[in-house]
Design an enzyme around this catalytic site. Structure first.
Site, mmCIF file in Angstrom:
data_model
loop_
_atom_site.group_PDB
_atom_site.id
_atom_site.type_symbol
_atom_site.label_atom_id
_atom_site.label_comp_id
_atom_site.label_asym_id
_atom_site.label_seq_id
_atom_site.Cartn_x
_atom_site.Cartn_y
_atom_site.Cartn_z
ATOM 1 C CG ASN A 11 -1.738 1.210 1.396
ATOM 2 O OD1 ASN A 11 -1.837 2.022 0.470
ATOM 3 N ND2 ASN A 11 -2.353 1.370 2.563
ATOM 4 C CE LYS A 13 -0.183 3.278 4.625
ATOM 5 N NZ LYS A 13 -0.120 3.375 6.065
ATOM 6 C CG HIS A 99 -5.934 1.914 4.972
ATOM 7 N ND1 HIS A 99 -5.468 2.938 5.757
ATOM 8 C CD2 HIS A 99 -4.941 0.993 4.918
ATOM 9 C CE1 HIS A 99 -4.240 2.649 6.154
ATOM 10 N NE2 HIS A 99 -3.890 1.468 5.650
ATOM 11 C CD GLU A 101 -2.971 5.547 6.614
ATOM 12 O OE1 GLU A 101 -2.880 5.525 5.372
ATOM 13 O OE2 GLU A 101 -2.144 4.988 7.367
ATOM 14 C CD GLU A 171 -3.559 -2.420 7.466
ATOM 15 O OE1 GLU A 171 -2.430 -2.642 7.031
ATOM 16 O OE2 GLU A 171 -4.249 -1.451 7.121
ATOM 17 N N GLY A 177 2.360 2.554 10.712
ATOM 18 C CA GLY A 177 3.311 3.633 10.483
ATOM 19 C C GLY A 177 3.985 4.125 11.754
ATOM 20 C CB SER A 217 5.094 -1.366 12.133
ATOM 21 O OG SER A 217 4.690 -0.007 12.270
HETATM 22 P P1 PGA Z 1 2.690 0.456 7.686
HETATM 23 O O1 PGA Z 1 1.251 0.620 7.018
HETATM 24 O O2 PGA Z 1 3.278 -0.846 7.180
HETATM 25 O O3 PGA Z 1 3.474 1.645 7.241
HETATM 26 O O4 PGA Z 1 2.482 0.412 9.168
HETATM 27 C C1 PGA Z 1 0.387 -0.470 6.850
HETATM 28 C C2 PGA Z 1 -0.908 -0.030 6.217
HETATM 29 O O5 PGA Z 1 -1.400 1.060 6.528
HETATM 30 O O6 PGA Z 1 -1.494 -0.750 5.387
#
Ligand code: PGA
Length: 262
Positions: A11, A13, A99, A101, A171, A177, A217
């Site tokens: 992803n 983003k 997601h 976000e 998640e 992140g 992460s």
């Molecule tokens: P990240 O994001 O690996 O940077 O923690 C995962 C995601 O949001 O799908």
């Protein structure tokens, strides 16, 4: 022992220019190599405006293309939105819905995520539905309840025939992140409960076949241990998916689990 084929998503983003996205896609294909692509489903999720360009780079190769979001209406006066048919037209076979976000930064409700999920599945896209709890919800012992609420809202009305076009990504929001990862045991416990809810909603066969990714992460250093858990069928990767070598090493970690099919 699971015979579910691993699935790894990258992803990206709101990162990459068009040229950068094409270069990254090319680098990922090279870094993964034939073996990785044979042993796992690998999907890249670039920004909307790079989808068509990355589709050209991926061509008919084994790495698939997906979008980070979609709108549930088929066409009309929805300024700024993108339909399922537009995604398919760009070469997408996959789409993310829900997601964190989108839920927590943009403000999407459970109901909107449900509309998007059902529209995308009905259109023939493969949906990766993301669920997960906030830190305060985890601390209040509500992890399973939040996951269950999000699953029930998103999957209401879908039957077992939707299972082949559905993957879940668990998640935990506090792990995205942030460099913090759920322990493999905590992630496994959440995945097992999600699989149970899938069984209640869609039946036992569906719940056994639907893959559940872990996200938050994931890095080369922690991927193998997470993917070694019986109900973790791969990962949805954010930050580490922007580095082709790191992403490829995570794909290899999913493929090297001896319990997985080849
Ligand atoms: P990240 O994001 O690996 O940077 O923690 C995962 C995601 O949001 O799908």
């Amino acid at each position: 022992m699971s015979d579910r084929r691993p699935i790894i998503g990258g992803n990206w983003k709101m990162n990459t220019t068009l040229a950068g996205a094409r270069d990254l896609a090319q680098a990922v294909v090279q870094a993964i190599g034939q073996d990785g692509a044979r042993q796992a489903d690998v999907v890249l999720f670039p920004p909307f405006v790079s989808l068509a360009g990355v589709a050209g780079t991926l061509g008919d190769g084994p790495v698939a293309l997906g979008a980070q979001d979609v709108y549930h209406e088929s066409d009309g006066a929805f300024t700024g939105e993108i339909s399922c048919a537009m995604l398919a037209d760009c070469g997408c076979g996959y789409v993310l819905t829900g997601h964190s976000e989108r839920r927590h930064v943009i403000g999407e409700s459970d109901d909107l995520v449900g509309l998007k999920t059902r529209a995308a599945i009905a259109s023939g896209l493969h949906v990766i539905l993301c669920v997960g709890e906030l830190l305060e919800e985890r601390e209040a012992g509500q992890t399973d309840a939040v996951n269950e609420r999000q699953l029930r809202a998103a999957l209401a009305g879908l039957g077992p025939d939707a299972a082949p076009r559905l993957t879940i990504a668990y998640e935990p929001v506090w792990a995205i992140g942030t460099g913090k990862t759920a322990t493999p045991a905590d992630a496994q416990a959440a995945h097992a409960r999600i699989r149970q809810v899938l069984g209640e909603l869609m039946g036992d066969a569906a719940s056994t076949s639907i893959r559940i990714q872990y996200g938050g992460s994931v890095k080369p250093a922690n991927a193998a241990e997470l993917f070694g858990q019986p109900d973790i069928d791969g990962g949805l990767i954010g930050g580490a998916s922007l580095k082709a070598e790191d992403f490829a090493s995570i794909v290899r970690a999913a493929c090297s689990d001896p319990a997985r099919p080849r």
